[in-house]
Scaffold this active site. Structure first.
Site, PDB file in Angstrom:
ATOM      1  N   CYS A   1      -0.063   6.470   7.052  1.00 53.23           N
ATOM      2  CA  CYS A   1      -1.445   6.243   7.491  1.00 53.23           C
ATOM      3  C   CYS A   1      -1.442   5.496   8.826  1.00 53.23           C
ATOM      4  O   CYS A   1      -0.642   4.608   9.050  1.00 53.23           O
ATOM      5  CB  CYS A   1      -2.193   5.425   6.442  1.00 53.23           C
ATOM      6  SG  CYS A   1      -3.826   4.896   6.977  1.00 53.23           S
TER       7      CYS A   1
ATOM      8  N   CYS B   1      -8.620   2.950  -0.028  1.00 52.18           N
ATOM      9  CA  CYS B   1      -7.948   2.116   0.966  1.00 52.18           C
ATOM     10  C   CYS B   1      -8.136   0.666   0.549  1.00 52.18           C
ATOM     11  O   CYS B   1      -9.249   0.241   0.232  1.00 52.18           O
ATOM     12  CB  CYS B   1      -8.561   2.361   2.335  1.00 52.18           C
ATOM     13  SG  CYS B   1      -8.054   1.130   3.537  1.00 52.18           S
TER      14      CYS B   1
ATOM     15  N   CYS C   1       0.866  -1.190   0.000  1.00 56.84           N
ATOM     16  CA  CYS C   1       0.000   0.000   0.000  1.00 56.84           C
ATOM     17  C   CYS C   1       0.897   1.233   0.000  1.00 56.84           C
ATOM     18  O   CYS C   1       1.825   1.321   0.800  1.00 56.84           O
ATOM     19  CB  CYS C   1      -0.869  -0.011   1.255  1.00 56.84           C
ATOM     20  SG  CYS C   1      -1.659   1.562   1.590  1.00 56.84           S
TER      21      CYS C   1
ATOM     22  N   GLN D   1     -20.496  -5.759  12.625  1.00 58.31           N
ATOM     23  CA  GLN D   1     -19.105  -6.210  12.477  1.00 58.31           C
ATOM     24  C   GLN D   1     -18.577  -5.809  11.099  1.00 58.31           C
ATOM     25  O   GLN D   1     -19.295  -5.890  10.112  1.00 58.31           O
ATOM     26  CB  GLN D   1     -19.006  -7.734  12.645  1.00 58.31           C
ATOM     27  CG  GLN D   1     -19.423  -8.244  14.010  1.00 58.31           C
ATOM     28  CD  GLN D   1     -18.378  -7.972  15.094  1.00 58.31           C
ATOM     29  OE1 GLN D   1     -17.277  -7.497  14.820  1.00 58.31           O
ATOM     30  NE2 GLN D   1     -18.729  -8.255  16.327  1.00 58.31           N
TER      31      GLN D   1
ATOM     32  N   CYS E   1     -13.061  -7.530  21.670  1.00 59.43           N
ATOM     33  CA  CYS E   1     -12.162  -6.922  20.684  1.00 59.43           C
ATOM     34  C   CYS E   1     -10.927  -6.344  21.376  1.00 59.43           C
ATOM     35  O   CYS E   1     -10.149  -5.640  20.759  1.00 59.43           O
ATOM     36  CB  CYS E   1     -12.899  -5.858  19.875  1.00 59.43           C
ATOM     37  SG  CYS E   1     -13.667  -4.616  20.899  1.00 59.43           S
TER      38      CYS E   1
ATOM     39  N   CYS F   1      -3.250   0.766   9.320  1.00 59.83           N
ATOM     40  CA  CYS F   1      -2.677  -0.583   9.356  1.00 59.83           C
ATOM     41  C   CYS F   1      -1.285  -0.502   9.962  1.00 59.83           C
ATOM     42  O   CYS F   1      -0.453   0.255   9.492  1.00 59.83           O
ATOM     43  CB  CYS F   1      -2.546  -1.150   7.947  1.00 59.83           C
ATOM     44  SG  CYS F   1      -4.112  -1.363   7.110  1.00 59.83           S
TER      45      CYS F   1
ATOM     46  N   TYR G   1     -24.809  -6.456  25.088  1.00 60.10           N
ATOM     47  CA  TYR G   1     -24.121  -5.653  24.061  1.00 60.10           C
ATOM     48  C   TYR G   1     -24.459  -6.251  22.688  1.00 60.10           C
ATOM     49  O   TYR G   1     -23.578  -6.610  21.916  1.00 60.10           O
ATOM     50  CB  TYR G   1     -22.603  -5.631  24.271  1.00 60.10           C
ATOM     51  CG  TYR G   1     -22.172  -5.369  25.690  1.00 60.10           C
ATOM     52  CD1 TYR G   1     -21.950  -4.068  26.121  1.00 60.10           C
ATOM     53  CD2 TYR G   1     -21.996  -6.423  26.603  1.00 60.10           C
ATOM     54  CE1 TYR G   1     -21.552  -3.822  27.442  1.00 60.10           C
ATOM     55  CE2 TYR G   1     -21.608  -6.177  27.907  1.00 60.10           C
ATOM     56  CZ  TYR G   1     -21.380  -4.883  28.323  1.00 60.10           C
ATOM     57  OH  TYR G   1     -20.977  -4.645  29.606  1.00 60.10           O
TER      58      TYR G   1
ATOM     59  N   GLU H   1     -28.872  -3.705  24.617  1.00 59.62           N
ATOM     60  CA  GLU H   1     -28.006  -2.831  23.823  1.00 59.62           C
ATOM     61  C   GLU H   1     -28.344  -1.377  24.139  1.00 59.62           C
ATOM     62  O   GLU H   1     -29.501  -1.020  24.316  1.00 59.62           O
ATOM     63  CB  GLU H   1     -28.232  -3.167  22.330  1.00 59.62           C
ATOM     64  CG  GLU H   1     -27.844  -2.109  21.332  1.00 59.62           C
ATOM     65  CD  GLU H   1     -26.347  -1.833  21.273  1.00 59.62           C
ATOM     66  OE1 GLU H   1     -25.545  -2.784  21.302  1.00 59.62           O
ATOM     67  OE2 GLU H   1     -25.980  -0.648  21.216  1.00 59.62           O
TER      68      GLU H   1
HETATM   69  N1  SAH Z   1     -22.727  -8.275  19.389  1.00 57.07           N
HETATM   70  C1  SAH Z   1     -22.907  -7.258  18.403  1.00 57.07           C
HETATM   71  C2  SAH Z   1     -22.351  -5.882  18.794  1.00 57.07           C
HETATM   72  C3  SAH Z   1     -20.993  -5.847  19.439  1.00 57.07           C
HETATM   73  S1  SAH Z   1     -20.227  -4.265  19.533  1.00 57.07           S
HETATM   74  C4  SAH Z   1     -22.338  -7.683  17.073  1.00 57.07           C
HETATM   75  O1  SAH Z   1     -21.586  -8.647  16.984  1.00 57.07           O
HETATM   76  O2  SAH Z   1     -22.667  -7.048  16.060  1.00 57.07           O
HETATM   77  C5  SAH Z   1     -20.626  -3.693  21.097  1.00 57.07           C
HETATM   78  C6  SAH Z   1     -22.013  -3.122  21.218  1.00 57.07           C
HETATM   79  O3  SAH Z   1     -22.171  -2.703  22.568  1.00 57.07           O
HETATM   80  C7  SAH Z   1     -22.308  -1.889  20.373  1.00 57.07           C
HETATM   81  O4  SAH Z   1     -23.476  -2.116  19.646  1.00 57.07           O
HETATM   82  C8  SAH Z   1     -22.493  -0.761  21.384  1.00 57.07           C
HETATM   83  O5  SAH Z   1     -23.455   0.188  20.981  1.00 57.07           O
HETATM   84  C9  SAH Z   1     -22.959  -1.515  22.597  1.00 57.07           C
HETATM   85  N2  SAH Z   1     -22.707  -0.909  23.915  1.00 57.07           N
HETATM   86  C10 SAH Z   1     -21.706  -0.096  24.288  1.00 57.07           C
HETATM   87  N3  SAH Z   1     -21.774   0.172  25.598  1.00 57.07           N
HETATM   88  C11 SAH Z   1     -22.849  -0.492  26.078  1.00 57.07           C
HETATM   89  C12 SAH Z   1     -23.434  -0.617  27.377  1.00 57.07           C
HETATM   90  N4  SAH Z   1     -22.915  -0.003  28.421  1.00 57.07           N
HETATM   91  N5  SAH Z   1     -24.524  -1.397  27.509  1.00 57.07           N
HETATM   92  C13 SAH Z   1     -25.061  -2.031  26.440  1.00 57.07           C
HETATM   93  N6  SAH Z   1     -24.553  -1.934  25.198  1.00 57.07           N
HETATM   94  C14 SAH Z   1     -23.456  -1.187  25.006  1.00 57.07           C
END
Ligand code: SAH
Length: 495
Positions: free
Chosen positions: A77, A187, A71, A317, A443, A80, A346, A367
């Site tokens: 940048c 990119c 790249c 994702q 993550c 990466c 979440y 969420e």
């Molecule tokens: N499991 C889902 C999202 C994971 S990312 C997937 O795989 O697509 C993490 C998520 O947590 C995001 O959507 C974010 O908005 C949410 N989040 C962040 N802080 C939070 C909290 N305190 N309580 C509930 N959700 C939360």
């Protein structure tokens, strides 16, 4: 050792942010753009008591894992950090990073690790997709040895808009650790169509004298362009794919937006064109308000046979090819028979919840983002899934409240928190609910290790850990971990 000293170093390790680490005179030096195994001549930029930062002057002996970065903006940048490392070596680095964190932060001496789930390399991809010529990747970088890097996997990009030194409008990415924009509209991680879209937006701004936002003065209109594409559209400009464009502005409207819409609509697959209003003096990219300019407010994508609608403000994702594998592993660890009550904390737009719902008695998702929960409910309907229910709110408030007021039960809890991990009250409530299994999708393996340590100090046992590649060429790694309730003497005999 002091500033401006020139030192020869062997790079022996890698920091979590992707800087090479070497030692000289008993001191640690962090050096950008190096790879483990390089012997390099470096110049000290800044020295603290026991460590410092140095700039790479030249590589004296390249690491066997070093490749030419495929790249042109790899070094300036900030996106990466591992482009100069063979893909195989990237995977080994990530596996080791997870293991290290579990050992050092989590206190697990021999974590039960499964091999990392990597992406197919470009060579393999091209071979396996040979019947689909639209998916053959472009030829940039093919001549270098870096051809095994996976590219064109990201379904989302947020490009800051700015001007270069000559006043020309540019779109791209922030240079590492700064907010200086590097002009890069194509990119290699993202969809090819990004460039076409950005060219149209910048031409529009030029034509109607629309100013980019200036972070320092807080003036100017256009802050970012967010683009999201479905899996099909990621392969190429595929007419069956769906594309979303969201222009983030520091104002209420965009001049001549009708003409911009007209130009963008000509792109095959264009599905959603919106404005996002963000008037805050902050570096949070998106504001809370969405204004529809054209089409619908969402795009749709399919993972593992389930169809998802995704709104601009909802998390989804970024690597659909790997997401299916990540969710597959999550489902495997959840080990459902069809009888279980499962909580998915979440849950975003309900992706994992709906995967789980097919194998569980009931699934409850929590969420914080209201738009995401709206998507999650729609997604359940869209897929005729009736055993999933969703709650808007903070996991750290909803879960304790549901437990204390309703005495909720869970056989399995899945958590997938942002990088900072779970709040302590979430961990404490899980310990009270005491599900048989907790599957932790993470993550950030440092906060994962911290949280697992807390849970395993109080009756849980770490059973399996599987790092999963979601962010090839960057130093980030996703991990799925399974902990199970350890049966105690008190459990067997009662107390
Ligand atoms: N499991 C889902 C999202 C994971 S990312 C997937 O795989 O697509 C993490 C998520 O947590 C995001 O959507 C974010 O908005 C949410 N989040 C962040 N802080 C939070 C909290 N305190 N309580 C509930 N959700 C939360």
């Amino acid at each position: 050792m002091k500033k401006d000293d020139i030192v020869t170093l062997k790079i022996e390790d890698f920091s979590t942010e992707g800087l090479g680490i070497g030692h000289s005179e008993g001191l640690t030096l962090f050096v950008k753009d190096t790879v483990i195994g390089d012997v390099a001549e470096v110049k000290v930029m800044k020295m603290k008591k026991t460590y410092g930062y140095a700039r790479l002057l030249r590589i004296l002996t390249p690491s066997p894992d070093r490749v030419e970065a495929p790249c042109p903006v790899a070094r300036p940048c900030g996106g990466c950090q591992l482009l100069e490392m063979k893909y195989e070596a990237q995977l080994r680095f990530k596996e080791q990073k997870v293991r290290n964190n579990l050992q050092r932060i989590g206190g697990f001496t021999d974590p039960p690790m499964e091999p990392i789930i990597g992406m197919e390399s470009r060579v393999m991809q091209n071979r396996s997709m040979s019947d689909d010529s639209a998916c053959v990747l472009d030829s940039r970088g093919e001549s270098g040895q870096g051809m095994d890097h996976p590219f064109r996997y990201r379904n989302k990009a947020q490009f800051p808009i700015s001007r270069d030194k000559n006043g020309k409008l540019i779109a791209g990415f922030y240079a590492g650790r700064t907010h200086t924009v590097i002009d890069c509209r194509d990119c290699l991680l993202g969809a090819k169509v990004n460039q076409t879209i950005l060219d149209i937006v910048l031409n529009h701004m030029e034509k109607y004298h629309i100013q980019p936002y200036d972070e320092v003065t807080g003036r100017g209109l256009v802050r970012h362009v967010m683009i999201r594409v479905s899996s099909e559209a990621l392969c190429e400009e595929n007419a069956s794919g769906q594309i979303m464009v969201c222009v983030v502005i520091n104002g209420a409207s965009l001049p001549e937006s009708g003409r911009l819409v007209q130009d963008l609509c000509a792109i095959p697959g264009m599905t959603s064109i919106t404005l996002n209003i963000n008037r805050e003096r902050t570096n949070v990219i998106m504001g809370r308000q969405i204004k529809l300019l054209w089409g619908q407010e969402f795009i749709e994508d399919t993972i593992g046979g389930i169809r998802f609608r995704i709104s601009p403000l909802s998390f989804y994702q970024v690597n659909p090819r790997q997401t299916e594998k990540l969710y597959g592993k999550t489902l495997e660890y959840a080990d459902l028979t069809g009888q279980e009550t499962v909580w998915d904390l979440y849950c975003g737009i309900g992706t994992i919840s709906l995967f789980l719902a097919q194998k569980a008695r009931a699934v409850y998702g929590v969420e914080i983002v209201p738009d995401a929960i709206r998507d999650a409910r729609q997604n359940a309907q869209l897929n005729h899934i009736t055993n999933a229910e969703f709650f808007v709110g903070k996991a750290e408030e909803v879960l304790p409240e549901k437990y204390e007021k309703e005495g909720i039960h869970a056989d399995v809890i899945v958590v997938d928190p942002p990088r900072k991990g779970c709040e302590q009250s979430v961990l404490d409530t899980m310990l009270k609910i005491r599900p048989e299994r907790i599957v932790y999708v993470s993550c950030d393996s440092a906060t994962l290790a911290r949280d697992l340590k807390y849970l395993c100090a109080d009756g849980y046992e770490l059973k399996k850990v599987c790092p999963t590649e979601m962010f090839a060429n960057s130093c980030h790694v996703e991990t799925v971990a399974l902990i199970s309730w350890k049966e105690t003497v008190a459990d067997v005999f009662g107390q």
